[in-house]
Design an enzyme around this catalytic site. Sequence first.
Site, mmCIF file in Angstrom:
data_model
loop_
_atom_site.group_PDB
_atom_site.id
_atom_site.type_symbol
_atom_site.label_atom_id
_atom_site.label_comp_id
_atom_site.label_asym_id
_atom_site.label_seq_id
_atom_site.Cartn_x
_atom_site.Cartn_y
_atom_site.Cartn_z
ATOM 1 C CG PHE A 1 -3.200 2.124 6.772
ATOM 2 C CD1 PHE A 1 -4.468 2.089 6.598
ATOM 3 C CD2 PHE A 1 -2.283 2.805 5.773
ATOM 4 C CE1 PHE A 1 -5.056 2.459 5.461
ATOM 5 C CE2 PHE A 1 -2.776 3.252 4.649
ATOM 6 C CZ PHE A 1 -4.302 2.990 4.638
ATOM 7 C CG ASP B 1 -0.254 6.953 10.408
ATOM 8 O OD1 ASP B 1 -1.208 7.865 10.553
ATOM 9 O OD2 ASP B 1 -0.250 6.163 9.629
ATOM 10 C CE1 TYR C 1 -7.176 10.311 3.129
ATOM 11 C CE2 TYR C 1 -5.196 11.434 2.505
ATOM 12 C CZ TYR C 1 -5.969 10.395 2.837
ATOM 13 O OH TYR C 1 -5.116 9.014 2.883
ATOM 14 N NE ARG D 1 -13.351 2.485 8.065
ATOM 15 C CZ ARG D 1 -12.142 3.233 7.525
ATOM 16 N NH1 ARG D 1 -10.917 2.982 8.311
ATOM 17 N NH2 ARG D 1 -12.065 3.948 6.431
HETATM 18 C C1 LIG Z 1 -5.608 6.771 5.395
HETATM 19 C C2 LIG Z 1 -4.396 6.083 6.224
HETATM 20 C C3 LIG Z 1 -2.885 6.547 5.603
HETATM 21 C C4 LIG Z 1 -2.799 7.315 4.408
HETATM 22 O O1 LIG Z 1 -1.569 7.436 3.890
HETATM 23 P P1 LIG Z 1 -1.238 8.321 2.555
HETATM 24 O O2 LIG Z 1 0.068 8.078 2.335
HETATM 25 O O3 LIG Z 1 -1.532 9.596 2.962
HETATM 26 O O4 LIG Z 1 -2.344 7.928 1.544
HETATM 27 C C5 LIG Z 1 -1.669 6.113 6.369
HETATM 28 N N1 LIG Z 1 -1.906 5.452 7.645
HETATM 29 C C6 LIG Z 1 -3.090 5.371 8.191
HETATM 30 C C7 LIG Z 1 -3.223 4.721 9.430
HETATM 31 C C8 LIG Z 1 -4.294 5.636 7.398
HETATM 32 O O5 LIG Z 1 -5.413 5.305 8.111
#
Ligand SMILES: *Cc1c(COP(=O)(O)O)cnc(C)c1O
Length: 422
Positions: A132, A207, A232, A381
Site C-alpha cells: 500500500f 500492517d 474504519y 474489488r
Molecule cells: C487503508 C490502508 C491504510 C490507511 O492508512 P491511513 O494512514 O490510516 O489512512 C494503510 N495501509 C493499508 C495497507 C491500507 O489498506
Amino acid sequence: MANTDLAKRAQALDAQDPLSHLIKEFALPHDCIYLDGNSLGPLPIKAKHRAREVVEQQWGEDLITSWNKHQWIDLPSRVGAKIAPLIGAQPSEVIACDSISVNLTKVLCAALQIQQQKSQSRRLVISQKDNFPTDLYMVQGLSDILGQSRCELVSVEPEAILESIEEFGDSAAVLLLTHVNFRSGFIHDMQLITQAAHEKGVLVIWDLAHSAGALDLHLDACEVDFAVGCTYKYLNGGPGAPAFIYAAQKHIGNIKQPVSGWMGHKRPFEFTHDYEAGDGMQSFLAGTPAVISMSILDAALDIFSGIKPAQIRQKSISLTQFFQDAFSQYLSEQDFTLVSPTDTAIRGSQLAYAHDQSYAICQTLIDNKVIADFRAPNILRIGFSPLFLSHVDLLDAVTRIKQVMEDKTYMQAQYQVKHAVT
Ligand SMILES: *Cc1c(COP(=O)(O)O)cnc(C)c1O
C-alpha cells in the site's frame, strides 16, 4: 438447475451461520448490498447511539468534566484493549491513536532505534513493491530526514522477500509488510516470514489494515515485533476513525519514537519542561485523542465481544468462496479475470476481478445498490465483511452484476466519469 442449487446452498449456509444474528447490529440502507466494508465499515447501531451521547450529553452537558467523568483520557488504552483479542495480543500491547501513516513513522523509528543501538550498520527497511503506497511513502519520508545512512527503503518483488533478507544480511534492519494485499487479497504467511526475519536479526512490522476484524490473527504467538492497523475497515469504527499500534511486550520499555507529544509523557498534567516517555504503550501517544471518533469506535468494537476471530475468519472464507462460485457460474461469459488467489488459505476477505471497464461497472453497480470499489488500474474489488453479510445477499449481488453486464448499462457516459475518491 444451477441457479436453484446456488439459492438452496445460500439458504443452507445462512441457516447454519453462527454470526447471522449480528446483522441486527448494523444500520444498513434498505436493499443495499454492501460489499465495501473492507474500505469503510457500515454504521453499527451502538455507534450511532454513542455518537449522540458523546456529542449531546458528554460534550454538550458535561463539558470539560467529561475527561474524568466519562474517562475520555483513557480512551486510547481502553480501545486498544478491546482490539487486542482480535489480533492475538495482550491488552497492554495495543493502543489506539492517529492514522496508520503517522503510526508507521512511530514504529519504524522505534524499530530502527532498537536495531541501531546494537549495530549502526542495520539501516535498510525492506518492503514489497506493491505494498500500500502510504507504507512506502512513510519510509521514504523518514529516509529523507534521517539520511540513507540511518534509513533506506528497499522494495522487492513479493516472491523475493525471504531471499532479500538473506541477501542484505547485516544491513537489514526492518521488514515492513502488509499482511493482506490491498488489491489482490493475497495473505502473507506471518509466522513463517517473521521467523525467517528474526533468524537474520531483522525486526518485523506488519500492517494489518485488511486483516484486523476479518482474519484470525496471532501476533503474540507469531512473535511479531510491531504492527499497525486501521479501524474504519472491518472494525466498523467510522470514517477517519483512529488507527492502532501493537508492540510486543519485550519491546515495550525500550521504545523511542519521534512524535513525542505531551499525551505520551509520563505525567502530562504536570506540564514539565523535559519529555519523559510514559509507561507502556502510552509512549506512542502524541496529542489529544480524537474523542468523538474514538468513542464511536469504542462502541463499534462491542459487537466483537463474545465472538472469536476464528468464527469471523470461517464466515469470511465461506462468503468469499460462495461469491466466487456464483460469480464464475453467472458471469463466465464476461471478461472478468480473478486476480485474487484461488486457494482460500492464502486469500483475505476480498476478491479482485480485473476488467477493462471495471471503473464504469463499479459506478453502475452503485446505482443498482451493489456497493463495491475500484482500484486502479482495472480492478473491481469486492469486500466480504463477515458480520453483516449473508450468502443470500451475495447471490442477489451476483444476479444484479449479471444484469448490469448483460444490459451493458455501464457503457453509458455518466458511468465513465471518474470521481476524486474511488
Ligand atoms: C487503508 C490502508 C491504510 C490507511 O492508512 P491511513 O494512514 O490510516 O489512512 C494503510 N495501509 C493499508 C495497507 C491500507 O489498506
